[in-house]
Design an enzyme around this catalytic site. Structure first.
Site, short mmCIF file in Angstrom:
data_model
loop_
_atom_site.label_atom_id
_atom_site.label_comp_id
_atom_site.label_asym_id
_atom_site.label_seq_id
_atom_site.Cartn_x
_atom_site.Cartn_y
_atom_site.Cartn_z
N ASN A 161 0.85 -1.21 0.00
CA ASN A 161 0.00 0.00 0.00
C ASN A 161 0.88 1.24 0.00
O ASN A 161 2.09 1.14 -0.02
CB ASN A 161 -0.98 -0.04 1.19
N ASP B 59 -5.43 -6.03 4.75
CA ASP B 59 -6.58 -6.80 5.28
C ASP B 59 -6.67 -8.15 4.58
O ASP B 59 -7.31 -9.07 5.09
CB ASP B 59 -7.88 -6.02 5.07
N PHE C 99 -5.09 4.10 14.00
CA PHE C 99 -5.23 5.11 12.93
C PHE C 99 -6.38 4.70 12.03
O PHE C 99 -6.61 3.51 11.82
CB PHE C 99 -3.94 5.19 12.10
N LYS D 239 -14.59 2.54 14.21
CA LYS D 239 -13.41 1.67 14.38
C LYS D 239 -12.93 1.69 15.82
O LYS D 239 -12.53 0.67 16.38
CB LYS D 239 -12.25 2.16 13.49
N LYS E 136 -12.83 -1.87 17.67
CA LYS E 136 -11.56 -2.49 18.05
C LYS E 136 -11.17 -2.12 19.48
O LYS E 136 -10.03 -2.32 19.88
CB LYS E 136 -10.46 -2.09 17.06
#
Ligand code: CTP
Length: 406
Positions: free
Chosen positions: A211, A281, A327, A341, A345
């Protein structure tokens, strides 16, 4: 705002060949917002022009102990006291010896003696001089005093024709040390784990999926934590970057699975985990041992999920007592997705960036976003270069950690 913004720095240069590099150092310090004043020993004036330094620093350059400031005031008594930090670069064997023995026979030494401002010494000389026991003793004696911090000289081609230790440290290292000298030491004794950079998942021996992360943000965070005295473990992806000066240990990873292993083995007992790494992912379901050859027609690649490292920590006892910062790099509906998120998480904080905006986020020098806490506090992080952005995050996290048992 960076830690150096509006800070007053006094650069004192001794008479070594490396003095020719000081205008560049001044320029870089000014780029960080510092107000830089310069003094030269008489020997330094042989290697660099006062005019060049005056032009880049935008201040007159001090060279004469006996001059006054136009108000019948002797200049040296104030210049050191007014500075937030004094940088001695290059610090020659002679200048180090004179400082160590308390000499005050020229403008530079008198100024250093007349204040108690922190001093960063940047030794620069040929390797034999550096190894001379008398020079070593002087350096060690100064390093043992709390006021003085001695930077490790660089290695490379020296002006005397040999390759060895003795080069003036790189401006980037000097600036880092200045930053550390100006930072509060409020994270001393705290263990911080920072992950940074992209993951890379092989398809075959010549291709991989990765990425756009460059690791800049994570490295900037590691640097900012280190500057405040934290014990920093940097878990870094495949990026060609030197570890920042304050990093105590570095663990390199390539794949998401490597990263997961590294996080699990370093997170227990940490005070803070900052997941700035951009984790894949999905990865190719199989890695071909030989180069995949093209075939007629289209092809599709079977991908499988990687472990979501932060999500997997939620019920793991190693996470106990660790403040977790994640992040969220988003292209739309940034705040809502980030908050989602954060909850999903069970993070304590999340940094949300809109990576669709030009000039911020992945692969750029700047960042802007939000720092959101699980307790519902949102800090707006104004656009800034990534180092200043990191320092702002670290300042907020440090304030939150104060009062929590270490
Ligand atoms: N993260 C992780 N493990 C993964 C993927 C992401 O620990 N396999 C971490 C990242 O380091 C980051 C946070 O989770 O701190 C959010 O990452 P992001 O990719 O934005 O979130 P995802 O939950 O993967 O959501 P999506 O990709 O669907 O936006």
């Amino acid at each position: 705002m960076s830690l150096l913004t509006n800070k007053r720095i006094l650069l004192c240069s001794g008479g070594g060949i490396a003095a020719y590099k000081t205008p560049e150092l001044v320029r870089r310090l000014r780029d960080q917002g510092a107000d830089v004043h310069v003094m030269l020993t008489s020997a330094a004036q042989r290697f660099v022009s006062t005019l060049a330094l005056e032009v880049v620093s935008k201040h007159p350059v001090g060279v004469d102990l006996w001059s006054t400031d136009g108000k019948s005031q002797i200049v040296h008594t104030d210049a050191g006291k007014d500075a937030d930090v004094i940088i001695v670069a290059p610090a020659t064997a002679n200048l180090i010896a004179r400082v160590r023995h308390g000499f005050a026979d020229d403008l530079v030494t008198t100024t250093i003696m007349a204040s108690d401002t922190p001093v960063l010494l940047c030794p620069s000389m040929n390797t034999d001089m550096l190894d001379n026991p008398l020079v070593r003793e002087n350096i060690d004696a100064l390093a043992a005093l709390p006021r003085y911090r001695v930077l490790e000289p660089g290695k490379g081609d020296l002006a005397c024709g040999v390759i060895g230790r003795g080069r003036m440290p790189d401006p980037i290292d000097i600036i880092e040390a200045a930053r550390a000298a100006l930072s509060p030491n409020d994270l001393s004794g705290r263990r911080v784990v920072v992950t940074a950079g992209p993951t890379r998942e092989d398809l075959d021996p010549v291709r991989f999926i990765t990425n756009r992360s460059t690791g800049t943000m994570g490295f900037a965070l590691a640097r900012a934590f280190g500057a405040r005295g934290a014990d920093v473990t940097l878990i870094a992806g495949p990026v060609a970057k030197r570890s920042p000066v304050g990093v105590a240990r570095r663990v390199d990873f390539v794949t998401a699975a490597d990263l997961e292993r590294a996080v699990l083995s370093h997170v227990a007992g940490a005070d803070l985990l900052v997941m700035a790494a951009a984790v894949a992912d999905y990865r190719p379901a199989t890695r071909s041992a030989t180069k995949i050859k093209k075939q007629p027609g289209d092809m599709s690649l079977p991908l499988e999920r990687t472990t979501d490292i932060l999500a997997s920590l939620v019920d793991n006892p190693v996470r106990e007592g660790v403040t977790v910062v994640g992040f969220a790099a988003e292209t739309d509906d940034v705040e809502r997705r980030a908050k989602d998120k954060l909850k999903r998480k069970k993070m304590d904080w999340i940094v949300a960036n809109d990576v669709s905006r030009r000039g911020v986020g992945f692969g750029t020098g700047d960042n802007e976003g939000l720092l959101v806490s699980a307790t519902g506090v949102t800090h707006v992080l104004e656009r800034a270069d990534k180092q200043a952005f990191a320092e702002r995050i670290v300042e907020t996290l440090a304030a939150a950690l104060v009062g929590q048992p270490s």
